[in-house]
Design a protein around this motif. Sequence first.
Motif, mmCIF file in Angstrom:
data_model
loop_
_atom_site.group_PDB
_atom_site.id
_atom_site.type_symbol
_atom_site.label_atom_id
_atom_site.label_comp_id
_atom_site.label_asym_id
_atom_site.label_seq_id
_atom_site.Cartn_x
_atom_site.Cartn_y
_atom_site.Cartn_z
ATOM 1 N N HIS A 86 0.830 -1.212 0.000
ATOM 2 C CA HIS A 86 0.000 0.000 0.000
ATOM 3 C C HIS A 86 0.862 1.259 0.000
ATOM 4 O O HIS A 86 0.489 2.275 -0.569
ATOM 5 C CB HIS A 86 -0.969 -0.041 1.184
ATOM 6 C CG HIS A 86 -1.829 -1.271 1.167
ATOM 7 N ND1 HIS A 86 -1.409 -2.460 1.724
ATOM 8 C CD2 HIS A 86 -3.034 -1.523 0.607
ATOM 9 C CE1 HIS A 86 -2.336 -3.386 1.521
ATOM 10 N NE2 HIS A 86 -3.337 -2.854 0.846
ATOM 11 N N ILE A 89 1.829 1.570 -3.550
ATOM 12 C CA ILE A 89 0.680 2.095 -4.309
ATOM 13 C C ILE A 89 0.581 3.610 -4.168
ATOM 14 O O ILE A 89 0.316 4.320 -5.135
ATOM 15 C CB ILE A 89 -0.631 1.399 -3.848
ATOM 16 C CG1 ILE A 89 -0.655 -0.047 -4.377
ATOM 17 C CG2 ILE A 89 -1.872 2.159 -4.295
ATOM 18 C CD1 ILE A 89 -1.745 -0.913 -3.787
ATOM 19 N N LYS A 95 -0.175 9.666 -4.238
ATOM 20 C CA LYS A 95 -1.057 10.107 -3.158
ATOM 21 C C LYS A 95 -0.314 9.923 -1.837
ATOM 22 O O LYS A 95 0.405 8.940 -1.663
ATOM 23 C CB LYS A 95 -2.336 9.250 -3.094
ATOM 24 C CG LYS A 95 -3.115 9.162 -4.386
ATOM 25 C CD LYS A 95 -4.249 10.163 -4.434
ATOM 26 C CE LYS A 95 -5.160 9.866 -5.616
ATOM 27 N NZ LYS A 95 -5.955 11.021 -6.024
ATOM 28 N N ASP A 96 -0.536 10.853 -0.931
ATOM 29 C CA ASP A 96 0.119 10.731 0.372
ATOM 30 C C ASP A 96 -0.703 9.813 1.280
ATOM 31 O O ASP A 96 -1.641 10.236 1.937
ATOM 32 C CB ASP A 96 0.280 12.104 1.031
ATOM 33 C CG ASP A 96 0.992 11.977 2.383
ATOM 34 O OD1 ASP A 96 1.584 10.901 2.642
ATOM 35 O OD2 ASP A 96 0.950 12.940 3.167
ATOM 36 N N VAL A 97 -0.300 8.554 1.289
ATOM 37 C CA VAL A 97 -1.038 7.573 2.072
ATOM 38 C C VAL A 97 -0.392 7.325 3.438
ATOM 39 O O VAL A 97 -0.922 6.570 4.249
ATOM 40 C CB VAL A 97 -1.152 6.227 1.311
ATOM 41 C CG1 VAL A 97 -1.903 6.419 0.001
ATOM 42 C CG2 VAL A 97 0.217 5.604 1.043
ATOM 43 N N PRO A 99 0.098 9.052 6.418
ATOM 44 C CA PRO A 99 -0.583 9.250 7.700
ATOM 45 C C PRO A 99 -1.605 8.144 7.972
ATOM 46 O O PRO A 99 -1.756 7.684 9.103
ATOM 47 C CB PRO A 99 -1.276 10.606 7.527
ATOM 48 C CG PRO A 99 -0.497 11.306 6.473
ATOM 49 C CD PRO A 99 -0.017 10.234 5.545
ATOM 50 N N SER A 100 -2.268 7.711 6.915
ATOM 51 C CA SER A 100 -3.257 6.654 7.042
ATOM 52 C C SER A 100 -2.577 5.318 7.381
ATOM 53 O O SER A 100 -2.949 4.631 8.339
ATOM 54 C CB SER A 100 -4.018 6.573 5.723
ATOM 55 O OG SER A 100 -5.025 5.623 5.781
ATOM 56 N N ILE A 101 -1.565 4.981 6.605
ATOM 57 C CA ILE A 101 -0.840 3.719 6.801
ATOM 58 C C ILE A 101 -0.218 3.627 8.200
ATOM 59 O O ILE A 101 -0.118 2.552 8.782
ATOM 60 C CB ILE A 101 0.256 3.588 5.706
ATOM 61 C CG1 ILE A 101 -0.363 3.047 4.419
ATOM 62 C CG2 ILE A 101 1.402 2.715 6.159
ATOM 63 C CD1 ILE A 101 0.650 2.790 3.316
ATOM 64 N N LEU B 229 -6.820 5.341 1.012
ATOM 65 C CA LEU B 229 -5.778 5.565 2.015
ATOM 66 C C LEU B 229 -5.345 7.028 2.100
ATOM 67 O O LEU B 229 -4.746 7.451 3.089
ATOM 68 C CB LEU B 229 -4.564 4.663 1.733
ATOM 69 C CG LEU B 229 -4.831 3.167 1.948
ATOM 70 C CD1 LEU B 229 -3.693 2.323 1.379
ATOM 71 C CD2 LEU B 229 -5.032 2.857 3.433
ATOM 72 N N GLU B 230 -5.658 7.788 1.056
ATOM 73 C CA GLU B 230 -5.339 9.219 1.114
ATOM 74 C C GLU B 230 -6.209 9.902 2.184
ATOM 75 O O GLU B 230 -5.784 10.872 2.811
ATOM 76 C CB GLU B 230 -5.577 9.859 -0.256
ATOM 77 C CG GLU B 230 -4.930 11.225 -0.386
ATOM 78 C CD GLU B 230 -5.287 11.900 -1.699
ATOM 79 O OE1 GLU B 230 -6.309 11.542 -2.307
ATOM 80 O OE2 GLU B 230 -4.526 12.805 -2.108
#
Lengths: 249, 249
Positions: A86, A89, A95-97, A99-101, B229-230
């Motif tokens: 992820h 991805i 995309k800035d993923v 903070p979520s990850i 996830l963004e």
Amino acid sequence: MNETIKLLQNHRSVRFFEDKPLSEEQIKAIVVSAQAASTSSFIQAYSIIGVTDQDKKDQLAALAGGQEYVAKNGHFFVFCADLHRHELIGELEKKDVLPSIESTEKFMVALIDAALAAQNAAIAAESMGLGICYIGGIRNNLDAVSQLLKTPKRVIPLFGMTVGYPQKENEQKPRLPFEHIYHENEYNQDTEAYKKQLSIFDEIISEYYQERTDGKRSDTWTGQMAQMLEKQTRMYMKEFVKKQGFDLR
Amino acid sequence: MNETIKLLQNHRSVRFFEDKPLSEEQIKAIVVSAQAASTSSFIQAYSIIGVTDQDKKDQLAALAGGQEYVAKNGHFFVFCADLHRHELIGELEKKDVLPSIESTEKFMVALIDAALAAQNAAIAAESMGLGICYIGGIRNNLDAVSQLLKTPKRVIPLFGMTVGYPQKENEQKPRLPFEHIYHENEYNQDTEAYKKQLSIFDEIISEYYQERTDGKRSDTWTGQMAQMLEKQTRMYMKEFVKKQGFDLR
């Protein structure tokens, strides 16, 4: 009661296996079954590593606290929480993923996803007449386990699973009373009722051990749990989890 | 392929149910199957709340983001991570179990225990011809969910599960390529191979949506994941988890 429910309710851990490896077909059936489990919002946040190299298995057995059945079995699986793909991805899709990850929520999602897949794997194996045992012991030493299995950042080996042809089956262990686990409409906070359920279970467990050890052992469940929980084990986990990129934000 | 493996590999989520409640016998079969799952060092660190009160179900449906099938089904289960009984045991046995109970390790143990039990419940239900869908949506609003279900400290509602007689079955969703999930002996860190697997899966998923929406939708999996996830969702989780006494020490 149908055959599948019989199988589910007949589960017991198996720790002694014949010296006979699983076939490719069996491994595939187990992994495909694992993949068919539900996954949170289709995220598929786990990976499975199958260990066949005997030297690696021996090392894992030592790391897991000298559990021989980690080395001697038909196949050894390691289930991992995995947000590595992820992160990739996010880079590919720009995309800035992160903070979520790195959130506590996604840590939970990855653990739950991996566990649902693992339980399907366990049931698939048992349905083929194989035995299984989960190996939490790999969490004794996750730095070394990760190095051995070459897991990248955003991957955490959670537990192993030994699978194989049973040589000796354990007795089935009793479970907490139904009413203690299952609540209707709201959590039953009646502490006296709760204590009574625990003491009923203590009697069952004490008898269970007495029968199986010719009276040498008669632990209660609450005694066992208190003793286990008094020990502070795997207290490095928070640090490890964060280092692996599950920041628990 | 045996019947149980067929069942496992045929899983799909069900979101439309007949207006017919589960029988006591069915509920019992599901919960007893859940309890038979493996549990880390016998800790049994979970509880299950069955919600039958329609008003509560309606409230849960709203809290989970307006998912109608949380209110309309044969039965609604909530699976909780639970170390409440273990805290009580510490008091009864006069042992200081709190540092252990509040560790990141035991948080992981409780999540994995609850998920293993839940997946057994799902399989038991499906083996009886019932349909299921996991409801992560209850984590949108755990403060309110906890109040509604009166869960004490050291208990976290993790996810719900709607169960019932299927009115309409979803199509089965494809899964990531076998080679992407399953690694042999060590994690395959070949990023180019990894990207290729993702793009193969993107094609499969894109076709899957096109076929099912008459070409109106053609998302790729990586696109979907990046978009999801963004968004930073449920970022309150760490605070909530800590407040409930899972201190992530």
